[in-house]
Motif scaffolding. Structure first.
Motif, PDB file in Angstrom:
ATOM      1  N   ASP A  75       0.846  -1.188   0.000  1.00 36.65           N
ATOM      2  CA  ASP A  75       0.000   0.000   0.000  1.00 36.65           C
ATOM      3  C   ASP A  75       0.884   1.241   0.000  1.00 36.65           C
ATOM      4  O   ASP A  75       2.115   1.163   0.000  1.00 36.65           O
ATOM      5  N   SER A  76       0.252   2.414   0.022  1.00 39.75           N
ATOM      6  CA  SER A  76       0.994   3.667  -0.133  1.00 39.75           C
ATOM      7  C   SER A  76       1.975   3.910   1.008  1.00 39.75           C
ATOM      8  O   SER A  76       3.094   4.377   0.796  1.00 39.75           O
ATOM      9  N   SER A  77       1.576   3.581   2.246  1.00 42.88           N
ATOM     10  CA  SER A  77       2.464   3.813   3.376  1.00 42.88           C
ATOM     11  C   SER A  77       3.667   2.878   3.340  1.00 42.88           C
ATOM     12  O   SER A  77       4.794   3.280   3.652  1.00 42.88           O
ATOM     13  N   GLN A  78       3.463   1.626   2.957  1.00 44.44           N
ATOM     14  CA  GLN A  78       4.578   0.687   2.865  1.00 44.44           C
ATOM     15  C   GLN A  78       5.538   1.097   1.755  1.00 44.44           C
ATOM     16  O   GLN A  78       6.760   0.997   1.915  1.00 44.44           O
ATOM     17  N   ARG A  79       5.000   1.563   0.636  1.00 40.04           N
ATOM     18  CA  ARG A  79       5.883   2.028  -0.442  1.00 40.04           C
ATOM     19  C   ARG A  79       6.681   3.246  -0.005  1.00 40.04           C
ATOM     20  O   ARG A  79       7.867   3.371  -0.331  1.00 40.04           O
ATOM     21  N   ALA A  80       6.030   4.169   0.718  1.00 31.54           N
ATOM     22  CA  ALA A  80       6.750   5.347   1.207  1.00 31.54           C
ATOM     23  C   ALA A  80       7.868   4.948   2.166  1.00 31.54           C
ATOM     24  O   ALA A  80       8.971   5.504   2.124  1.00 31.54           O
ATOM     25  N   LEU A  81       7.596   3.965   3.053  1.00 35.08           N
ATOM     26  CA  LEU A  81       8.625   3.500   3.982  1.00 35.08           C
ATOM     27  C   LEU A  81       9.786   2.860   3.228  1.00 35.08           C
ATOM     28  O   LEU A  81      10.963   3.131   3.517  1.00 35.08           O
ATOM     29  N   LEU A  82       9.485   2.014   2.243  1.00 36.32           N
ATOM     30  CA  LEU A  82      10.544   1.372   1.465  1.00 36.32           C
ATOM     31  C   LEU A  82      11.377   2.399   0.701  1.00 36.32           C
ATOM     32  O   LEU A  82      12.599   2.266   0.591  1.00 36.32           O
TER      33      LEU A  82
ATOM     34  N   LEU B 194      12.014  11.494  13.693  1.00 33.53           N
ATOM     35  CA  LEU B 194      12.435  10.545  12.672  1.00 33.53           C
ATOM     36  C   LEU B 194      11.937   9.133  12.996  1.00 33.53           C
ATOM     37  O   LEU B 194      11.353   8.452  12.145  1.00 33.53           O
ATOM     38  N   ILE B 195      12.151   8.705  14.233  1.00 36.92           N
ATOM     39  CA  ILE B 195      11.707   7.368  14.636  1.00 36.92           C
ATOM     40  C   ILE B 195      10.185   7.277  14.602  1.00 36.92           C
ATOM     41  O   ILE B 195       9.609   6.272  14.172  1.00 36.92           O
ATOM     42  N   ALA B 196       9.505   8.355  15.033  1.00 34.77           N
ATOM     43  CA  ALA B 196       8.042   8.352  15.005  1.00 34.77           C
ATOM     44  C   ALA B 196       7.516   8.241  13.581  1.00 34.77           C
ATOM     45  O   ALA B 196       6.522   7.553  13.313  1.00 34.77           O
ATOM     46  N   GLY B 197       8.175   8.906  12.639  1.00 34.84           N
ATOM     47  CA  GLY B 197       7.758   8.805  11.243  1.00 34.84           C
ATOM     48  C   GLY B 197       7.906   7.395  10.700  1.00 34.84           C
ATOM     49  O   GLY B 197       7.048   6.898   9.962  1.00 34.84           O
ATOM     50  N   VAL B 198       9.009   6.724  11.059  1.00 37.59           N
ATOM     51  CA  VAL B 198       9.195   5.340  10.614  1.00 37.59           C
ATOM     52  C   VAL B 198       8.116   4.438  11.211  1.00 37.59           C
ATOM     53  O   VAL B 198       7.562   3.557  10.540  1.00 37.59           O
ATOM     54  N   ILE B 199       7.776   4.652  12.496  1.00 37.14           N
ATOM     55  CA  ILE B 199       6.742   3.842  13.149  1.00 37.14           C
ATOM     56  C   ILE B 199       5.384   4.073  12.490  1.00 37.14           C
ATOM     57  O   ILE B 199       4.612   3.131  12.256  1.00 37.14           O
ATOM     58  N   LEU B 200       5.073   5.328  12.156  1.00 38.48           N
ATOM     59  CA  LEU B 200       3.801   5.627  11.494  1.00 38.48           C
ATOM     60  C   LEU B 200       3.688   4.909  10.151  1.00 38.48           C
ATOM     61  O   LEU B 200       2.622   4.412   9.782  1.00 38.48           O
ATOM     62  N   LEU B 201       4.796   4.858   9.424  1.00 40.66           N
ATOM     63  CA  LEU B 201       4.775   4.185   8.131  1.00 40.66           C
ATOM     64  C   LEU B 201       4.700   2.672   8.280  1.00 40.66           C
ATOM     65  O   LEU B 201       4.106   1.980   7.441  1.00 40.66           O
ATOM     66  N   MET B 202       5.278   2.143   9.358  1.00 44.83           N
ATOM     67  CA  MET B 202       5.282   0.692   9.541  1.00 44.83           C
ATOM     68  C   MET B 202       3.921   0.171  10.001  1.00 44.83           C
ATOM     69  O   MET B 202       3.435  -0.844   9.505  1.00 44.83           O
ATOM     70  N   ASP B 203       3.297   0.850  10.988  1.00 45.26           N
ATOM     71  CA  ASP B 203       2.024   0.315  11.496  1.00 45.26           C
ATOM     72  C   ASP B 203       0.820   0.771  10.680  1.00 45.26           C
ATOM     73  O   ASP B 203      -0.301   0.338  10.926  1.00 45.26           O
ATOM     74  N   ARG B 204       1.037   1.681   9.704  1.00 42.01           N
ATOM     75  CA  ARG B 204      -0.008   2.119   8.764  1.00 42.01           C
ATOM     76  C   ARG B 204      -1.231   2.710   9.457  1.00 42.01           C
ATOM     77  O   ARG B 204      -2.338   2.618   8.957  1.00 42.01           O
ATOM     78  N   SER B 205      -1.027   3.279  10.644  1.00 46.30           N
ATOM     79  CA  SER B 205      -2.144   3.940  11.312  1.00 46.30           C
ATOM     80  C   SER B 205      -2.525   5.242  10.616  1.00 46.30           C
ATOM     81  O   SER B 205      -3.675   5.670  10.680  1.00 46.30           O
ATOM     82  N   ILE B 206      -1.547   5.868   9.970  1.00 46.29           N
ATOM     83  CA  ILE B 206      -1.799   7.080   9.182  1.00 46.29           C
ATOM     84  C   ILE B 206      -1.090   6.909   7.853  1.00 46.29           C
ATOM     85  O   ILE B 206       0.103   6.611   7.811  1.00 46.29           O
ATOM     86  N   LYS B 207      -1.827   7.103   6.764  1.00 45.49           N
ATOM     87  CA  LYS B 207      -1.294   6.905   5.425  1.00 45.49           C
ATOM     88  C   LYS B 207      -1.563   8.145   4.584  1.00 45.49           C
ATOM     89  O   LYS B 207      -2.496   8.901   4.866  1.00 45.49           O
ATOM     90  N   PRO B 208      -0.749   8.377   3.552  1.00 43.54           N
ATOM     91  CA  PRO B 208      -1.060   9.470   2.618  1.00 43.54           C
ATOM     92  C   PRO B 208      -2.441   9.291   2.013  1.00 43.54           C
ATOM     93  O   PRO B 208      -2.809   8.218   1.549  1.00 43.54           O
ATOM     94  N   GLY B 209      -3.242  10.348   2.055  1.00 37.60           N
ATOM     95  CA  GLY B 209      -4.611  10.302   1.573  1.00 37.60           C
ATOM     96  C   GLY B 209      -5.647  10.167   2.665  1.00 37.60           C
ATOM     97  O   GLY B 209      -6.837  10.406   2.421  1.00 37.60           O
TER      98      GLY B 209
ATOM     99  N   SER C 297     -10.319   7.730   7.790  1.00 43.94           N
ATOM    100  CA  SER C 297     -10.118   6.767   6.703  1.00 43.94           C
ATOM    101  C   SER C 297      -9.304   5.563   7.164  1.00 43.94           C
ATOM    102  O   SER C 297      -8.732   4.859   6.336  1.00 43.94           O
ATOM    103  N   TYR C 298      -9.248   5.312   8.460  1.00 41.26           N
ATOM    104  CA  TYR C 298      -8.358   4.262   8.974  1.00 41.26           C
ATOM    105  C   TYR C 298      -8.769   2.877   8.477  1.00 41.26           C
ATOM    106  O   TYR C 298      -8.004   2.177   7.839  1.00 41.26           O
ATOM    107  N   SER C 299     -10.005   2.465   8.777  1.00 39.55           N
ATOM    108  CA  SER C 299     -10.471   1.148   8.348  1.00 39.55           C
ATOM    109  C   SER C 299     -11.432   1.223   7.171  1.00 39.55           C
ATOM    110  O   SER C 299     -11.595   0.254   6.438  1.00 39.55           O
ATOM    111  N   SER C 300     -12.085   2.380   6.972  1.00 38.02           N
ATOM    112  CA  SER C 300     -13.027   2.544   5.865  1.00 38.02           C
ATOM    113  C   SER C 300     -13.122   4.016   5.522  1.00 38.02           C
ATOM    114  O   SER C 300     -13.098   4.871   6.423  1.00 38.02           O
TER     115      SER C 300
END
Length: 424
Positions: free
Chosen positions: A199-206, A255-270, A316-319
């Protein structure tokens, strides 16, 4: 004759009479190299441009094609001149002509490469001049003398020796590694963007992790090429760690908080989120902050750490579906069934209101001046705004109420006068 004597003083064994056969061979080699470079650039520019566009995902158009064509022409011509120097006898005017032409061709190639990576004209011309001198000197067998002279111009800083040759080597290695790292980062970023399994958050993290790996690898490779002794940085690294512990605490926390946000996908672009008084759509998750664009077009940069510690509403977390609440009051003497039917019709007529779940109307309370209702309508695009949906439904409802004689009451108060003062 004076020029001939000066060139001989520089170590060039020039004869008194030019060797016209060798000069003709040299001119032939130069013409063949330029012709092959021109034809190759013309034939290979278009497929190479398409390959780069697919690899980086950035359209370059005619400008990118022209740059690649010019780079191929000068680069291939210079390479063929270097290879063709094996056919030219060492020394003489022929070698001098070939060295000057090769150095100039490679200098043009270096100048265009420097411009392609974004360097200014002054820096690009400096790079071209360095390549011109080093290329011509190498072709004439004088590169060793040049490097010895540059290395002799040095001074000591403590126990370390710093020479002009070392500075030039550092600059060349830094520029080359910067170009390679930037190009590789674009290719990896575009490749990761095309991975449909994430998904978008995982791609951003990668993409961020890949960028960090490329930069670290380039720095370590550059240190190895330059032969820098890392033990000299022991004290500096200790001071840097102390600075991180005190001064850069918040920066590394974000920096660490941003990596955690991208990993757990609680907040994603969009995603549409509410943080404090900020309501908007997440534009991107950066290294330091999350960009949230409001409906007013204002972009709020919220620190990553704040999103980890403060309460956050993610619509937009789950729906992506959310329910809009629209309060409406009608007079006591009106037909409630008709009023409620008109409310549902006004909500259903909106294009952004979903057919399923269907809009509903709740009777909330018998107020002081009105019978209070609430229209409940579902939408699936909160990033497009909520207030505009509410306004559209209320405007349509106002027209329907007037057509059917439904009264929207205003505040009323009954005043009971128990006695009046007697008139004198």
């Amino acid at each position: 004759m004076d020029l001939l004597l000066k060139l001989r003083a520089l170590g060039l064994p020039l004869p008194a009479v030019p060797e016209f056969r060798d000069i003709a061979t040299t001119v032939t080699v130069i013409l063949v190299a330029v012709t092959v470079g021109w034809l190759t650039g013309r034939a290979a520019a278009l497929p190479l441009t398409r390959l780069l566009q697919r690899a980086t995902g950035r359209p370059g158009g005619a400008t990118l094609g022209d740059r690649i064509r010019r780079l191929l022409r000068s680069g291939i011509a210079g390479l063929l001149m270097v290879v063709g120097s094996a056919a030219i006898p060492a020394g003489g005017y022929a070698a001098l002509l070939l060295a000057a032409t090769t150095g100039l061709t490679l200098a043009v190639f270096a100048y265009r490469v420097a411009q392609a990576v974004g360097l200014r004209s002054g820096a690009a011309m400096t790079a071209g001049a360095v390549v011109l001198v080093t290329g011509a000197a190498s072709m004439l067998g004088g590169l060793h003398s040049l490097t010895v002279s540059l290395d002799a111009f040095a001074f000591k800083v403590g126990t370390h020796r710093l020479s002009l040759l070392g500075v030039i080597n550092f600059g060349l290695v830094a520029v080359v590694l910067f170009v390679l790292a930037r190009f590789l980062n674009r290719v990896l970023g575009h490749t990761i963007e095309r991975m449909s399994g994430f998904d978008s958050s995982q791609r951003a993290l990668l993409q961020k992790l890949a960028g960090i790996v490329v930069v670290v690898a380039a720095i370590l490779f550059g240190i190895d090429l330059l032969g820098i002794d890392l033990t000299a940085l022991t004290v500096f690294s200790g001071a840097f760690g102390l600075a991180v512990g005190f001064g850069l605490q918040k920066t590394f926390g974000n920096l660490i908080a941003g990596v955690i946000l991208l990993m757990d996908r609680s907040i994603k672009p969009g995603d549409v989120i509410v943080v404090g008084n900020t309501f908007g759509s997440v534009n991107k998750i950066g290294v330091r902050a999350v960009s949230v664009v409001t409906r007013d077009g204002k972009e709020h940069l919220i620190p990553n750490e704040k999103l980890m510690t403060d309460p956050v509403e993610n619509w937009s977390y789950s729906s992506p579906n959310i329910r809009v609440h629209i309060p409406v009051g009608v007079a006591y003497n009106c037909d409630l069934a008709l009023a409620q039917r008109l409310m549902i019709e006004a909500a259903t007529a909106s294009e952004r209101v979903l057919a399923e779940p269907r809009p509903t109307v709740w009777l909330m309370a018998f107020g002081e001046s009105s019978v209070d209702h609430e229209i409940l309508a579902w939408i699936r695009d909160p990033e497009a705004g909520v207030g505009n949906v509410r306004s559209e439904i209320l405007n349509r409802l106002w027209i329907s109420f007037r057509e059917h004689g439904i009264e929207i009451p205003f505040a009323q108060r009954d005043i009971n006068i128990r006695s009046l003062p007697s008139q004198p």
